[in-house]
Design a protein around this motif. Structure first.
Motif: not given
Length: 267
Positions: A23-48
């Protein structure tokens, strides 16, 4: 009877399609992992308030356990964590080390461990724990292939996580990835951890380093990274390119001698 089964199956498929929808409106709260490459792929971090899976081979259980402990530390810092382990996991890989978790930066006082006799019991316990909104995260730790952790069970865990806001982390050791409603799926292996520079010989081991492959990402690309866990800051990062001190070449050594030395090493 057949009509009721078909209706149930159709309802289940509909629920799964809604969970899988991009969904275009998908915007869960996320926790950044700290690793730039992984966070970029996850669009900001791991979804809570979602379920994430970590798979590994049996001999990589220690690495995967450390990796999922790091994820738990990122998604639920200073919040209660319930770790549900199948008895067979403890037999194969040993008990969790509270001192080891403390060295990783986690607070053992926030951890509640539960031992389950089998995978079915572990799954029920994890589902009950995910329904408790007082927790920060729930780890379900099972060993080997298990028919109980099918698509239906995955859906139930995902719905429970979404309802309570608690993040579910599934540690699947010696198991093959299969279809699920998990937000992300990782395959983790140990990576080379160079000794810490200028450390005493008895404490020269380096920071935990993981070869982390993201093979499923519901809302972004996949990828593979070498991720180092910073125990002091409790976050992942890109390992330094040269984490060990390198001796400088003597000033009096000739260029030809240096070339000869490299040729000998290459041979």
């Amino acid at each position: 009877m057949m009509s009721a089964r078909m209706s149930t199956l159709a309802s289940l498929r509909g629920d799964i399609e809604r969970l899988e929808a991009h969904e275009d409106g998908y915007a869960p709260h996320k926790a950044a992992l700290g690793h730039a490459g992984a966070d970029a792929a996850l669009r900001g971090g791991l979804a809570l308030a979602a379920v994430h899976e970590v798979f590994c081979e049996g001999h990589q259980s220690a690495a995967a356990t450390g990796f999922i402990a790091g994820l738990a530390g990122r998604v639920a810092p200073r919040r209660p964590l319930v770790w549900v382990r199948q008895d067979f996991s403890e037999i194969e890989s040993g008990a969790l080390s509270m001192s080891g978790l403390a060295e990783l930066g986690l607070d053992p006082r926030c951890l509640v461990t539960v031992r389950a006799a089998n995978s079915e019991s572990a799954l029920r316990t994890a589902a009950d724990a995910l329904a408790c909104d007082a927790l920060g995260a729930v780890v379900l730790d099972v060993w080997g292939e298990t028919r109980q952790l099918d698509l239906v069970a995955s859906r139930k865990l995902t719905l429970a996580a979404q309802a309570s806001g608690v993040t579910g982390l599934l540690l699947r050791i010696a198991a093959t990835p299969s279809p699920s409603t998990a937000e992300t799926r990782w395959i983790v292996r140990a990576a080379h951890s160079p000794p810490t520079a200028n450390a005493a010989p008895w404490s020269a081991w380096g920071a935990p380093v993981f070869d982390a492959e993201l093979i499923r990402n519901r809302h972004g690309p996949v990828g593979r990274w070498i991720m180092e866990w910073n125990c002091d800051e409790c976050l992942f990062r890109q390992p330094a390119a040269n984490s060990q001190p390198v001796a400088a070449a003597p000033a009096y050594r000739s260029h030809q001698a240096a070339v000869h030395l490299r040729e000998r090493r290459a041979g």
